[in-house]
Every structure is written in C-alpha cells, then in structure tokens.
Design a protein around this motif. Structure first.
Motif, mmCIF file in Angstrom:
data_model
loop_
_atom_site.group_PDB
_atom_site.id
_atom_site.type_symbol
_atom_site.label_atom_id
_atom_site.label_comp_id
_atom_site.label_asym_id
_atom_site.label_seq_id
_atom_site.Cartn_x
_atom_site.Cartn_y
_atom_site.Cartn_z
ATOM 1 N N ALA B 125 0.391 -8.689 -13.490
ATOM 2 C CA ALA B 125 0.146 -8.500 -14.923
ATOM 3 C C ALA B 125 1.456 -8.497 -15.690
ATOM 4 C CB ALA B 125 -0.610 -7.200 -15.149
ATOM 5 N N ALA B 126 2.473 -7.819 -15.134
ATOM 6 C CA ALA B 126 3.743 -7.709 -15.847
ATOM 7 C C ALA B 126 4.447 -9.059 -15.955
ATOM 8 C CB ALA B 126 4.648 -6.706 -15.139
ATOM 9 N N MET B 130 5.967 -12.367 -21.076
ATOM 10 C CA MET B 130 7.336 -12.859 -21.261
ATOM 11 C C MET B 130 8.091 -12.974 -19.952
ATOM 12 S SD MET B 130 8.383 -10.769 -24.633
ATOM 13 C CE MET B 130 10.106 -11.200 -24.575
ATOM 14 N N GLY B 131 7.426 -13.316 -18.897
ATOM 15 C CA GLY B 131 8.120 -13.522 -17.626
ATOM 16 C C GLY B 131 8.623 -12.277 -16.960
ATOM 17 N N GLY B 132 8.028 -11.144 -17.274
ATOM 18 C CA GLY B 132 8.377 -9.929 -16.546
ATOM 19 C C GLY B 132 9.228 -8.960 -17.331
ATOM 20 N N VAL B 133 9.294 -7.723 -16.836
ATOM 21 C CA VAL B 133 9.998 -6.648 -17.526
ATOM 22 C C VAL B 133 11.507 -6.852 -17.451
ATOM 23 C CG1 VAL B 133 10.063 -4.171 -17.792
ATOM 24 C CG2 VAL B 133 8.173 -5.210 -16.610
ATOM 25 N N ASP B 134 12.000 -7.326 -16.301
ATOM 26 C CA ASP B 134 13.444 -7.443 -16.107
ATOM 27 C C ASP B 134 14.006 -8.632 -16.870
ATOM 28 O OD1 ASP B 134 13.413 -5.274 -14.414
ATOM 29 O OD2 ASP B 134 12.957 -6.519 -12.675
ATOM 30 N N CYS B 140 12.668 -8.622 -8.224
ATOM 31 C CA CYS B 140 11.520 -7.847 -7.714
ATOM 32 C C CYS B 140 11.139 -6.855 -8.799
ATOM 33 C CB CYS B 140 11.944 -7.117 -6.433
ATOM 34 S SG CYS B 140 10.801 -5.829 -5.931
ATOM 35 N N LEU B 141 9.908 -6.943 -9.298
ATOM 36 C CA LEU B 141 9.517 -6.098 -10.433
ATOM 37 C C LEU B 141 9.243 -4.666 -10.002
ATOM 38 C CD1 LEU B 141 7.206 -8.449 -12.482
ATOM 39 C CD2 LEU B 141 9.447 -7.615 -13.094
ATOM 40 N N GLY B 142 8.876 -4.489 -8.760
ATOM 41 C CA GLY B 142 8.727 -3.137 -8.235
ATOM 42 C C GLY B 142 7.465 -2.406 -8.671
ATOM 43 N N PHE B 143 6.381 -3.118 -8.954
ATOM 44 C CA PHE B 143 5.105 -2.437 -9.190
ATOM 45 C C PHE B 143 4.292 -2.334 -7.895
ATOM 46 C CE2 PHE B 143 5.986 -3.910 -13.528
ATOM 47 C CZ PHE B 143 5.900 -2.701 -14.179
ATOM 48 N N GLY B 144 4.745 -3.079 -6.892
ATOM 49 C CA GLY B 144 4.161 -2.896 -5.560
ATOM 50 C C GLY B 144 2.854 -3.620 -5.308
ATOM 51 N N ASP B 145 2.684 -4.839 -5.830
ATOM 52 C CA ASP B 145 1.506 -5.635 -5.460
ATOM 53 C C ASP B 145 1.487 -5.877 -3.954
ATOM 54 O OD1 ASP B 145 1.130 -5.702 -8.112
ATOM 55 O OD2 ASP B 145 0.787 -7.866 -8.272
#
Lengths: 191, 293
Positions: B125-126, B130-134, B140-145
């Motif tokens: 989802a993140a 806009m291509g992610g939070v970072d 690695c976005l780190g939401f843990g999918d």
C-alpha cells in the motif's frame, strides 16, 4: 403470489441467518472472500434441497405413521450426515470437477445447522412437498445472500484500521449484529 | 416405546451404513498411494516455493509427471529431495541451499522520509503512494509484508528494517514474491560477497538520498578478476557461481574497491549457536538477525 411471498419472507424477512440465527458458524467463520462464500453458499443450497427432500419422506413414511415424532432430531441428523457422505462419494467418482469445487465444504455441511434447521422448520409449518422444496430453495438462497454480504463486508474490513482488540471475530460479531438490525427493516413487508 | 425407538434408529442407521458401504465400493476412486507417501516426506508448509499450489499439488505432479524433478522443494533440505527422489524413482542433483537477503541498509545510509504515512501498514500500500515513504525508491520500507508471508517465521522487524534469521530461512522465496520493492533476493548460503543496495539510480541521484547507496561507479566489476560482477538492468549483480568457483585468491578486490561500502563479505553461514553471538561491530553491517533484539 403465495410463492412470491414465501420467497420474500424466507430471503429477507425471516432470513435463516439474520433472523433465525442458524448457520452462524460458516457465516462468522473463515469466509473472508466472496469467491469462497459463493462456493459454500452454493453447496448449502444444493444440500438443503436434497436434505429437505429426504427428510420430508422420512417424516411422512417413517416417523409420523409409527408415532415417532420425538425422534425427529436424531433421525434427521442421521439422514443428513449419511446423505452428505453419500453425495461426496458420488461426486468424487462421477463429477470430479464439481467435487474439486465443493469438496472442502462438504464435511462442513454435514454439521451445518442451517440445512438441519430448514428440514425441521418445514415439518413444523406442515408444508406439502412442493412448498417444502420451494421453501428450501428460498431459505438457502437467503443463507447464500447473508454469506456473500458478510464476505464482502469483511473484504472491506481487511483494509480498514480496526482497533487491535476488535480485530477478527469481535468486529465480525458487531458487523453481524448491525446486519441483523438492517434486515429488521424488512419486518413490516409481510403481515 | 423404548424398544420401538431403539429399533427404528437401529434400522435407520443400519440402512444408512449399508448404503454408504455399498457406495464406497461402487464409487471407489483409485488414488496413487505414492502421492500420500510423498506428502508425508514434504515439509507441509505449503509455501509454494516449488511453483505448485501447495505441497499436495507438487506431490501429485512429481508422482504423475516424469518431467517434474524431485528436488523442487526448496523449503525442505536435501534430505527431502532425496526422500522424494527415492519414492518417485528419480535421480536428485544436489541443490545449492539458498537464503533470503535484504539489499538495503537505509539505516547506515540515513535515508530520509518523503512524507508522514498514516495509511494501511503494508509495503504494497505504501509503495502506491508516490513510490513509497522513503526518499529512495528502492529501499526496504519496513512494514513487513515479507514477515507476514514467511511460513517459517524467519523474518523480524527492527528499527524499520527487516532482518532475516539465517538459521530459520529455507530460501523458499515467498518473501521475494511479496516484496513490492525488489529489495529482497535469494543468495547462496555460501556466497562470499553480498550487495547491500538495490538501487537502479546513478551518481548524484543516489548520493542525494542515501549515504550508503550504490552510485554505479563500476569499480567493482572492473576489479573483479573472475568477471562475476556486472550491471544487469542498471543494477549491479554478482554471479555467485562464478564468484565461488574463482576461490578466495582474488582477496575480495571488489569489497576493497567499493568506495560506498556496499559490497560486503558475507559472514560464514550459521551452523550452530556460535553464529548468533556475532560481535556488535560486525552485526551492524550484517544482514542477519542480531543477538539480543
């Protein structure tokens, strides 16, 4: 007109899940996808009709003539369980694609109280065979409707931020209660 | 009254039993007993690493189709492959054990945030926003999918980064399919050198967002005597087969030449509890789980 009234009554006003509170286990259980709910609902429709047919004859030719009405519950359990087992074997051999689609639901239906409930309700109302079968179709269609609505709602719930303590069964129970309330609005439709 | 009801139920039950017994004869379906034997040999995790829908799907395929290899189960060790091979009369080539590796070290790179995210806690989802939070589009976005799909409980979340526990990871690849950013990849357990960045950007574009990102300078591929490092789709990749077969006589020139400290020597694969007691200095650059989280 009477048939129409029977259908509306069984599907909306006296929905077997939302008004009579039967078949709660599959309704609340693990059906979070509409596809699975449709499969389970379809299997229940099929078996409700079969079970109603069998138990109607059992009641008419075995229980009533010998005055054994008090054995109704246990006799119906026996008949429905064996029927499901029999059909499972039949489908596995004769219609493998249907078995592959419904196979995982069959053992669940053996102990489904919606199927059993319809068979007993039909006897309580003293319907003739044709009306009984029509009622079975309508009631199980109501079950199917409730199952699909619930699965759709739970699909939406999956992408919502539910408070941690409410996740899973608690929010499902609340949703079920609200759905029951909504269906109570149909009460005035049939006198 | 008692006699009549008992007799009725007895009769009803007996009739049903006879019918069912007859039906089981008439409608008997022959099932290959080997399918069940293979199912017992398989781990039963239904991870899908073999490419089939669960262990049962693979068992049916491996028994019935001579073209299906017996070594497809990545989750089970070589013992599983040998057992399946014995049951199905197939020869088993030794498979290289693999594990999942996170190609990102955004903590060392001090990668900033694009915006504050209050949406659904999932990488998939993140990434849509806009291509992610970072700021980095490859991190690695780190939401843990991956943690959610891992059937072996091998992944943990710490400080917004995912860590792989090498003693639990079987290399089934379920996490790699779940990762929307391609930040995870499978590497051989024996791999000598790892790459800790997955970017496809270059030079300034990388330097601006991450202190530990690969700027695609190409020093590593030039220095490698085995020609094992190359740029595939604008991203450096190591051909671990070439790298391993060259041996250690190259003295890990790629690691020494990397100015951004992206290529790192892989610490030896965990064999016992010893691996968990990695010294903190090494553990911080290590992809594996740390001793006391």
């Amino acid at each position: 007109m009477e048939v129409f009234q029977l259908f509306i009554s069984a599907i909306f006003v006296n929905n077997i899940v939302l008004a009579k509170y039967l078949g709660m286990c599959p309704y609340l259980g693990c059906y979070k996808e509409r596809g699975v709910a449709l499969g389970m609902g379809g299997a229940v429709v099929f078996f409700t009709i079969m079970a109603t047919l069998c138990t109607w004859y059992i009641q008419k030719f075995l229980l009533t003539p010998f005055g054994l009405d008090y054995l109704q519950t246990i006799a119906f359990i026996l008949v429905i369980a064996s029927l499901v087992q029999f059909v499972e074997m039949f489908l596995k051999k004769m219609v493998p694609p249907l078995y592959a689609a419904l196979g995982i639901f069959l053992p669940l239906i053996t102990t489904n109280c919606a199927v059993m409930g319809v068979a007993i309700l039909v006897q309580r109302e003293a319907y003739d065979l044709k009306t009984s079968l029509l009622y079975a179709v309508a009631a199980s269609a109501g079950f199917l409707l409730a199952l699909i609505l619930m699965a759709g709602l739970r699909e939406r719930l999956d992408v919502c931020r539910v408070p941690k303590a409410m996740m899973g069964t608690p929010i499902a129970l609340i949703t079920a209660g609200l759905m029951s309330l909504a269906f109570m609005a149909f009460k005035g439709m049939i006198p | 009254m008692v006699t009549v009801s008992v007799l009725t139920l007895l009769g009803l039950g007996f009739t049903a039993a006879t019918l069912l017994a007859l039906a089981s004869r008439v409608f008997h379906v022959k099932e290959d007993p080997r399918v069940e034997a293979v199912m017992d040999a398989l781990p039963g995790a239904n991870c899908g690493g073999c490419g089939y829908a669960g262990c049962e799907g693979y068992a049916i395929a491996v028994v019935n189709d001579p073209a299906v290899a017996a070594s497809l189960c990545v989750a089970g060790s070589s013992e599983v492959s040998i057992a399946v091979g014995e049951l199905t009369d197939k020869t088993v080539a030794a498979a290289e054990p693999q594990l999942s590796f996170r190609r990102c070290d955004k903590l060392a790179g001090k990668v900033g945030m694009r915006y504050e995210y209050h949406g659904m806690p999932s990488c998939a989802a993140a990434t849509l926003l806009m291509g992610g939070v970072d700021i980095c589009s490859w991190s690695c976005l780190g939401f843990g999918d991956c943690i959610q799909v891992c059937p072996f409980d091998a992944m943990t979340l710490k400080n917004g980064l995912v860590y792989v526990n090498p003693s639990k990871c079987t290399g089934c690849g379920a996490c790699i399919k779940a990762c929307p950013r391609n930040s995870l990849e499978l590497i051989p357990v024996r791999a000598r050198v790892t790459i800790s960045c997955a970017t496809k950007d270059k030079l300034r574009a990388v330097m601006d967002v991450c202190e530990a990102g690969c700027i695609n300078c190409g020093k590593c591929s030039k220095s490698c005597p085995a020609k094992a490092i190359s740029s595939v789709n604008n991203r450096i990749e190591i051909d671990h087969k070439k790298c391993l077969s060259y041996g250690s006589s190259c003295e890990e020139l790629c690691v020494k030449n990397c100015s951004r400290h992206i290529l790192r020597t892989n610490c030896p694969p965990p064999t016992s509890s010893q691996s968990i007691e990695t010294p903190p200095a090494q553990a911080s650059t290590d992809n594996s789980i740390q001793a006391n989280p």
